[in-house]
Scaffold this motif. Structure first.
Motif, PDB file in Angstrom:
ATOM      1  N   PHE A  17     -25.388 -24.264 -24.755  1.00 14.07           N
ATOM      2  CA  PHE A  17     -25.853 -24.439 -26.128  1.00 14.07           C
ATOM      3  C   PHE A  17     -25.608 -25.858 -26.654  1.00 14.07           C
ATOM      4  CE2 PHE A  17     -23.460 -20.332 -25.616  1.00 14.07           C
ATOM      5  CZ  PHE A  17     -24.525 -19.659 -25.036  1.00 14.07           C
ATOM      6  N   LEU A  26     -23.651 -27.117 -28.823  1.00 14.71           N
ATOM      7  CA  LEU A  26     -23.491 -27.307 -30.265  1.00 14.71           C
ATOM      8  C   LEU A  26     -22.230 -28.124 -30.536  1.00 14.71           C
ATOM      9  CD1 LEU A  26     -24.263 -23.668 -31.504  1.00 14.71           C
ATOM     10  CD2 LEU A  26     -25.850 -25.601 -31.289  1.00 14.71           C
ATOM     11  N   VAL A  74     -23.148 -24.298 -38.630  1.00  8.85           N
ATOM     12  CA  VAL A  74     -24.505 -24.041 -38.149  1.00  8.85           C
ATOM     13  C   VAL A  74     -25.498 -24.959 -38.849  1.00  8.85           C
ATOM     14  CG1 VAL A  74     -26.379 -22.353 -38.224  1.00  8.85           C
ATOM     15  CG2 VAL A  74     -24.116 -21.677 -37.378  1.00  8.85           C
ATOM     16  N   ASN A  77     -25.172 -28.553 -37.721  1.00  7.37           N
ATOM     17  CA  ASN A  77     -25.739 -28.760 -36.396  1.00  7.37           C
ATOM     18  C   ASN A  77     -27.252 -28.922 -36.454  1.00  7.37           C
ATOM     19  OD1 ASN A  77     -24.146 -28.498 -33.640  1.00  7.37           O
ATOM     20  ND2 ASN A  77     -23.010 -27.263 -35.139  1.00  7.37           N
ATOM     21  N   PRO A 129     -19.570 -22.637 -34.606  1.00  9.06           N
ATOM     22  CA  PRO A 129     -19.996 -22.083 -33.320  1.00  9.06           C
ATOM     23  C   PRO A 129     -19.033 -21.087 -32.684  1.00  9.06           C
ATOM     24  CG  PRO A 129     -20.614 -24.379 -33.432  1.00  9.06           C
ATOM     25  CD  PRO A 129     -19.801 -24.097 -34.675  1.00  9.06           C
ATOM     26  N   HIS A 130     -17.714 -21.316 -32.816  1.00 10.90           N
ATOM     27  CA  HIS A 130     -16.770 -20.422 -32.148  1.00 10.90           C
ATOM     28  C   HIS A 130     -16.752 -19.024 -32.762  1.00 10.90           C
ATOM     29  CE1 HIS A 130     -14.222 -21.762 -35.519  1.00 10.90           C
ATOM     30  NE2 HIS A 130     -13.533 -20.661 -35.326  1.00 10.90           N
ATOM     31  N   GLN A 169     -25.463 -18.515 -30.774  1.00 10.05           N
ATOM     32  CA  GLN A 169     -25.357 -19.964 -30.526  1.00 10.05           C
ATOM     33  C   GLN A 169     -26.652 -20.506 -29.927  1.00 10.05           C
ATOM     34  OE1 GLN A 169     -21.614 -21.661 -28.944  1.00 10.05           O
ATOM     35  NE2 GLN A 169     -20.816 -19.573 -28.962  1.00 10.05           N
TER      36      GLN A 169
END
Length: 252
Positions: A98, A100, A106, A109, A146-147, A154
């Motif tokens: 991904f 990211l 989000v 990104n 992201p985590h 993702q």
């Protein structure tokens, strides 16, 4: 009109020939899926289109413009760097991983490239990003990091990030291969939506059901060469090449 056209692309890594005179044309709004065993050159071909891999010889046209005409690794097309870069930006790419930015939310990104590369105003980029995140089913994850997201979520952010650059063409390099099986469907659903909306797409995939359902044409690659190109109905029921038939019998 061909959005992507390649003529006789060759690429070697040392003594290993990974692209062997690959010629392919992708028309506007066409969806082409590339299938084949690992090591067939599928990902290298995709990466050569946006110059992540430099070809040894051959021609690459993007959006009807000749960007690369190479011989012995030297590009004979003289074009200002910014002009070539502008054409390459017409292609969005989604990778297996991904990629990211873990320290950005989000929405951050998604708006990063439009703001810093295309110089879009932050407020405008944010508004557009919210629309895209709604489109990929992530309107409720705008401020998440992201985590906190599943792999499928993702990857949908990665698709949204590519779409935020308003590409004319989307390249997908095995976008579901790093996902748990139960998360594959949500990513394929987004890709089907893009295809239905008329996005030109070139997809390297192991998802034969997706290729059968969505592709206009399916390309089979083996040992760096294209062995067969056919509509999915023909490719999956009556392939013309013995190696294609052998591959499909092993995966279907």
């Amino acid at each position: 009109m061909a959005m992507i056209k390649t003529e006789n692309l060759t690429k070697s890594f040392g003594d290993l020939l990974v692209l062997d005179n690959v010629s392919l044309s992708v028309e506007q709004q066409e969806v082409i899926c590339i299938i084949g065993p690992s090591g067939a050159g599928k990902s290298t071909y995709l990466r050569s289109l946006n110059h992540l891999e430099r070809i040894d010889s051959g021609k690459i046209y993007i959006d009807n413009k000749l960007l690369f005409d190479c011989e012995n690794g030297v590009n004979r097309v003289k074009m200002p760097v910014h002009e070539r870069q502008a054409v390459l930006l017409e292609m969005g790419m989604v990778f297996q991983r991904f990629n990211l930015f873990p320290h950005r939310s989000v929405i951050e990104n998604v708006i990063l490239a439009p703001v810093h590369v295309r110089k879009v105003a932050a407020a405008t980029a944010r508004k557009k990003a919210l629309d895209i995140l709604e489109r990929v089913g992530l309107a409720d994850k705008v401020d998440a990091y992201p985590h906190k997201l599943s792999g499928g979520q993702q990857q949908r952010v990665a698709i949204a990030r590519a779409l935020a650059m308003e590409p004319k063409i989307m390249l997908f390099d095995e976008p579901t291969s790093a996902l748990d099986p139960e998360l594959v469907g949500e990513v394929l659903t987004v890709m089907k939506g893009l295809a239905g909306a008329g996005m030109t797409m070139l997809v390297v995939t192991h998802e034969m059901g997706f290729a059968r359902e969505v592709a206009d044409r399916v390309v089979f690659m083996f040992e760096g060469a294209i062995l067969e190109i056919n509509p999915p109905q023909t490719m999956f029921t009556n392939p013309s090449n013995d190696r294609t038939r052998q591959f499909l019998q092993s995966v279907l």
